[in-house]
Write a protein that holds these residues in place. Structure first.
Motif: not given
Lengths: 275, 197
Positions: A90-100, A233-235, A239-246
């Motif tokens: 749940h922590f990582n889920d929020k981290l993804y949607f709220w920050i990353l 963190a930049y990496d 990486e996340t920017s290339l996988r948004i939606g997955d």
């Protein structure tokens, strides 16, 4: 230097935990590798598990006995830390949607996709030592050699690794190898499932692997530590920017996302080890 | 000389059509995937309004491509027998809707991706795996289709994406739910999921 010591300590601790769990694994009913499971099944052929027997009784077609075989081969993982893991999920889920995700979205709106792909190539090239050593640990000399050739060629002809020239020119493709896979290739099981904050799904074995990867990643040696973590963190954002939606798609498709991700993780790792 | 060789090789092809037989699962999958790609690339279906028509066309192709009964049975595995006939029927329909909701939007978002059909891998007497790769600008994604022989054709009963089998993944989820819930309760959960989408 201090920080390196901490990681060394973490590694040693993990090994100390892992070694007894290795022995526990061989007798535990939860096995990770299909090969192990099939061995177990053939070994105890005279006394099949009650579940298997039930199916055999009711089986109408040959196809059904095939299912139970398929199910018997299914990869599973012990999850004794379930409450903690679920909290971390749940922590990582929020981290993804709220920050990353917002950060990655903002980043991708100013950075064209081509540049983000080039950036990914650059980081991937830097990680060569991880793949090289992991290949060697598995005695995959050819793969290790390919990594070396890729590194030299991509760093020069590919301009500091910005382009994957080795793939384009000679079709020498990158093989994702890491220390966790090398450990897996020795027959070491996962132990149990662990969800780390920030890092995500892992296992006892793969955590040891991650510690090894950390030592082999040149970025870890950047001074000061803040800069090192900043680059990582930049990496990650790139990486996340290339996988948004997955991740969203995975969650959308799942009935129980936690179980779905846990299963996808071990299936995916199994494939990597088998390759 | 070359002419004779040509004639000879043509004769060989006629006499030994068996070599082509080995490729039927691959060709079947290829045919379906290509007809989906045709729908995606059809310039007549450009824009938002055509999305629904595209989805409908893909749904029709998927009906021919997949064996949803086999897919459902294998997903539930041993739990399949806990469902009575009408529950099984409901399950197949709901599961199909969930998969459709989950994957059709993703498929529609594809535009310039290429698919390469790599090889076949015989699994059992009746089942074969067709290995393909979707080549995108960002990455190459390995996707395998597991097909089962059905009369004179082959139908897909599992899709393996980057080593993750679709039916194994859902099986792990359904198994946990069915450990402390009845088939009817599971069907209700699925109905809610379908209704939401």
């Amino acid at each position: 230097m201090k920080q390196t010591n901490i990681y060394l300590l973490a590694l040693i601790t993990c090994v100390v935990i892992l070694v007894p769990s290795l022995y526990a694994d061989s007798s535990s009913p939860v096995s990770e590798s299909p090969a192990q499971v099939s061995k177990e099944i053939s070994g105890t052929a005279q006394q099949p598990k009650p579940e298997t027997m039930a199916v055999e009784k009711t089986s109408e077609t040959e196809a059904e006995s095939e299912f139970s075989e398929e199910e018997g081969n299914a990869i599973t993982i012990a999850d004794p830390l379930y409450p903690l893991n679920k909290a971390m999920y749940h922590f990582n889920d929020k981290l993804y949607f709220w920050i990353l995700k917002p950060v990655a979205k903002g980043y991708s709106s100013v950075m064209p996709e081509d540049i983000r792909i080039v950036t990914r190539n650059f980081f991937s090239n830097l990680m060569t030592p991880v793949r090289f050593v992991s290949s060697l640990l598995q005695l995959r000399i050819k793969d290790a050699g390919n990594e070396l050739v890729r590194f030299v060629y991509n760093s020069t002809a590919g301009v500091l690794g910005l382009a994957d020239a080795a793939k384009a020119d000679f079709n020498i493709v990158r093989r994702d190898e890491d220390v966790g896979q090398a450990l897996g290739s020795y027959g070491i099981g996962h132990g149990f499932y662990i969800v780390w904050p920030f890092i995500g799904p892992s296992s006892l074995r793969d955590t040891v692997g991650l510690a090894g990867d950390y030592f082999l990643d040149p970025v870890s040696y950047v001074n000061p530590t803040e800069a090192s973590f900043g680059i990582m963190a930049y990496d990650e954002v790139n990486e996340t920017s290339l996988r948004i939606g997955d991740y969203e798609d995975l969650k959308k498709a799942a009935i129980d996302p936690y179980v779905s991700i846990r299963n996808a993780y071990i299936q995916h790792r199994q494939k990597k080890v088998d390759e | 000389m070359i002419k004779r060789l040509t004639v000879l090789s043509l004769l060989f092809l006629l006499v030994f059509p068996l070599s082509a037989y080995a490729g039927i699962p691959l060709d079947t999958v290829k045919g379906h995937v290509n007809s989906i790609l045709d729908v995606l690339r059809d310039p007549a279906f450009k824009g938002e309004s055509a999305k629904k028509m595209k989805k409908e066309k893909i749904r029709v192709i998927s009906e021919k491509m997949f064996d949803f009964t086999e897919l459902s049975r294998r997903t539930l595995g041993q739990n399949w027998n806990k469902f009575n006939a009408s529950q099984q029927k409901d399950f197949i329909e709901l599961y199909r809707s969930i998969l459709e909701d989950a994957y059709v939007d993703k498929i529609i978002s594809y535009t310039d991706e290429k698919v390469s059909f790599n090889k076949e891998n015989t699994l059992t007497e009746k089942t074969t795996e067709v290995q393909t790769t979707i080549i995108t600008k960002k990455a190459d994604i390995p996707i395998s289709y597991r097909v089962i022989s059905r009369g004179d054709t082959w139908r897909v009963y599992d899709v393996v994406i980057e080593g993750v089998s679709l039916i194994s993944n859902y099986r792990s989820q359904f198994k946990e739910i069915l450990m402390n819930k009845t088939p009817d309760a599971l069907l209700d959960t699925l109905r809610k999921k379908v209704g939401k989408a």
